[in-house]
Design a protein around this motif. Structure first.
Motif, mmCIF file in Angstrom:
data_model
loop_
_atom_site.group_PDB
_atom_site.id
_atom_site.type_symbol
_atom_site.label_atom_id
_atom_site.label_comp_id
_atom_site.label_asym_id
_atom_site.label_seq_id
_atom_site.Cartn_x
_atom_site.Cartn_y
_atom_site.Cartn_z
ATOM 1 N N PRO A 137 8.947 52.316 101.325
ATOM 2 C CA PRO A 137 7.828 51.393 101.544
ATOM 3 C C PRO A 137 8.200 49.959 101.173
ATOM 4 O O PRO A 137 8.934 49.734 100.216
ATOM 5 N N GLN A 138 7.681 49.023 101.965
ATOM 6 C CA GLN A 138 7.960 47.614 101.706
ATOM 7 C C GLN A 138 6.729 46.771 101.971
ATOM 8 O O GLN A 138 5.957 47.043 102.880
ATOM 9 N N ARG A 139 6.598 45.725 101.181
ATOM 10 C CA ARG A 139 5.557 44.730 101.440
ATOM 11 C C ARG A 139 5.924 43.967 102.708
ATOM 12 O O ARG A 139 7.100 43.841 103.061
ATOM 13 N N TYR A 140 4.901 43.433 103.349
ATOM 14 C CA TYR A 140 5.098 42.664 104.576
ATOM 15 C C TYR A 140 6.121 41.551 104.367
ATOM 16 O O TYR A 140 7.063 41.400 105.153
ATOM 17 N N SER A 141 5.955 40.772 103.308
ATOM 18 C CA SER A 141 6.839 39.617 103.077
ATOM 19 C C SER A 141 8.282 40.052 102.820
ATOM 20 O O SER A 141 9.220 39.388 103.264
ATOM 21 N N ASP A 142 8.468 41.163 102.123
ATOM 22 C CA ASP A 142 9.826 41.662 101.877
ATOM 23 C C ASP A 142 10.481 42.117 103.178
ATOM 24 O O ASP A 142 11.663 41.866 103.409
ATOM 25 N N LEU A 143 9.708 42.787 104.008
ATOM 26 C CA LEU A 143 10.230 43.243 105.291
ATOM 27 C C LEU A 143 10.579 42.050 106.181
ATOM 28 O O LEU A 143 11.640 42.009 106.801
ATOM 29 N N ARG A 144 9.698 41.052 106.210
ATOM 30 C CA ARG A 144 9.952 39.835 106.995
ATOM 31 C C ARG A 144 11.213 39.126 106.503
ATOM 32 O O ARG A 144 12.047 38.688 107.307
ATOM 33 N N ASP A 145 11.372 39.030 105.202
ATOM 34 C CA ASP A 145 12.550 38.374 104.643
ATOM 35 C C ASP A 145 13.827 39.157 104.950
ATOM 36 O O ASP A 145 14.893 38.567 105.130
ATOM 37 N N ARG A 146 13.720 40.454 105.000
ATOM 38 C CA ARG A 146 14.879 41.326 105.273
ATOM 39 C C ARG A 146 15.338 41.198 106.722
ATOM 40 O O ARG A 146 16.519 41.301 107.014
ATOM 41 N N ILE A 147 14.391 40.997 107.641
ATOM 42 C CA ILE A 147 14.695 40.979 109.070
ATOM 43 C C ILE A 147 14.876 39.540 109.524
ATOM 44 O O ILE A 147 13.910 38.840 109.809
ATOM 45 N N GLY A 148 16.098 39.097 109.612
ATOM 46 C CA GLY A 148 16.377 37.739 110.049
ATOM 47 C C GLY A 148 15.941 37.492 111.480
ATOM 48 O O GLY A 148 16.128 38.332 112.352
ATOM 49 N N GLY A 149 15.323 36.334 111.700
ATOM 50 C CA GLY A 149 14.984 35.914 113.053
ATOM 51 C C GLY A 149 13.665 36.416 113.601
ATOM 52 O O GLY A 149 13.292 36.069 114.716
ATOM 53 N N ILE A 150 12.950 37.228 112.854
ATOM 54 C CA ILE A 150 11.661 37.719 113.364
ATOM 55 C C ILE A 150 10.548 36.781 112.896
ATOM 56 O O ILE A 150 10.523 36.361 111.742
ATOM 57 N N SER A 151 9.667 36.437 113.802
ATOM 58 C CA SER A 151 8.534 35.577 113.446
ATOM 59 C C SER A 151 7.435 36.428 112.828
ATOM 60 O O SER A 151 7.393 37.656 112.997
ATOM 61 N N ASN A 152 6.522 35.777 112.129
ATOM 62 C CA ASN A 152 5.374 36.488 111.571
ATOM 63 C C ASN A 152 4.599 37.190 112.677
ATOM 64 O O ASN A 152 4.178 38.340 112.519
ATOM 65 N N LYS A 153 4.398 36.493 113.780
ATOM 66 C CA LYS A 153 3.634 37.056 114.899
ATOM 67 C C LYS A 153 4.319 38.306 115.445
ATOM 68 O O LYS A 153 3.662 39.328 115.668
ATOM 69 N N MET A 154 5.623 38.251 115.661
ATOM 70 C CA MET A 154 6.336 39.391 116.221
ATOM 71 C C MET A 154 6.368 40.562 115.247
ATOM 72 O O MET A 154 6.209 41.713 115.650
ATOM 73 N N LEU A 155 6.534 40.288 113.957
ATOM 74 C CA LEU A 155 6.530 41.365 112.973
ATOM 75 C C LEU A 155 5.159 42.030 112.933
ATOM 76 O O LEU A 155 5.055 43.260 112.921
ATOM 77 N N THR A 156 4.107 41.235 112.937
ATOM 78 C CA THR A 156 2.748 41.785 112.927
ATOM 79 C C THR A 156 2.503 42.631 114.171
ATOM 80 O O THR A 156 1.985 43.747 114.074
ATOM 81 N N GLN A 157 2.871 42.123 115.343
ATOM 82 C CA GLN A 157 2.682 42.877 116.583
ATOM 83 C C GLN A 157 3.466 44.191 116.564
ATOM 84 O O GLN A 157 2.969 45.234 116.978
ATOM 85 N N THR A 158 4.700 44.129 116.080
ATOM 86 C CA THR A 158 5.540 45.318 116.038
ATOM 87 C C THR A 158 4.982 46.351 115.070
ATOM 88 O O THR A 158 4.896 47.541 115.393
ATOM 89 N N LEU A 159 4.580 45.911 113.882
ATOM 90 C CA LEU A 159 4.001 46.831 112.912
ATOM 91 C C LEU A 159 2.722 47.460 113.440
ATOM 92 O O LEU A 159 2.500 48.670 113.276
ATOM 93 N N ARG A 160 1.878 46.684 114.087
ATOM 94 C CA ARG A 160 0.636 47.233 114.658
ATOM 95 C C ARG A 160 0.936 48.258 115.738
ATOM 96 O O ARG A 160 0.277 49.304 115.823
ATOM 97 N N LYS A 161 1.911 47.958 116.584
ATOM 98 C CA LYS A 161 2.296 48.882 117.652
ATOM 99 C C LYS A 161 2.819 50.196 117.059
ATOM 100 O O LYS A 161 2.428 51.285 117.496
ATOM 101 N N LEU A 162 3.661 50.094 116.049
ATOM 102 C CA LEU A 162 4.210 51.292 115.413
ATOM 103 C C LEU A 162 3.139 52.055 114.647
ATOM 104 O O LEU A 162 3.168 53.290 114.583
ATOM 105 N N GLU A 163 2.165 51.331 114.111
ATOM 106 C CA GLU A 163 1.051 51.978 113.420
ATOM 107 C C GLU A 163 0.180 52.741 114.418
ATOM 108 O O GLU A 163 -0.199 53.897 114.167
ATOM 109 N N ARG A 164 -0.121 52.130 115.561
ATOM 110 C CA ARG A 164 -0.891 52.818 116.604
ATOM 111 C C ARG A 164 -0.165 54.057 117.110
ATOM 112 O O ARG A 164 -0.793 55.036 117.503
#
Length: 117
Positions: free
Chosen positions: A36-63
């Motif tokens: 498990p990871q916090r949103y900010s830790d995951l964002r920091d780990r993944i270079g080049g991903i925008s907040n918007k793209m990370l949010t969209q991807t997480l929502r898609k994977l959650e659905r």
């Protein structure tokens, strides 16, 4: 087990591939493979991903029932993401694909500096 043919337009496996076969989905699943990871830790780990793209991807994977979102009441309050059992079952194939991509990036014209995902 149902018989599927990904060459057929109405094959349910195509929807599944559409969910998991894009770059950010693969990287996010791979990133959550460490636990498990916090949103900010995951964002920091993944270079080049925008907040918007990370949010969209997480929502898609959650659905798609691959990722769970949990509110953390502790200070500081936040949100944590983790793979579900189904998401964990995807980790093996995604890890193999990620490692293959790392090993062959230079041959495919992707640079390949030897870094890892």
């Amino acid at each position: 087990m149902a018989s599927h043919d990904v060459f057929l337009a109405d094959c349910p496996a195509r929807t599944t591939l559409g969910l998991v076969a894009d770059t950010w989905s693969v990287v996010v699943v791979f990133g959550l493979g460490r636990g498990p990871q916090r949103y900010s830790d995951l964002r920091d780990r993944i270079g080049g991903i925008s907040n918007k793209m990370l949010t969209q991807t997480l929502r898609k994977l959650e659905r798609g029932n691959l990722v769970e979102r949990r509110t953390i009441p502790a200070a500081p309050a936040g949100v944590e993401y983790r793979l579900t059992g189904l998401g964990e079952s995807l980790l093996g194939p995604v890890s193999v694909l990620a490692r293959w991509a790392e090993e062959h990036a230079a041959e495919l014209g992707g640079g390949g500096d030897g870094g890892s995902l």
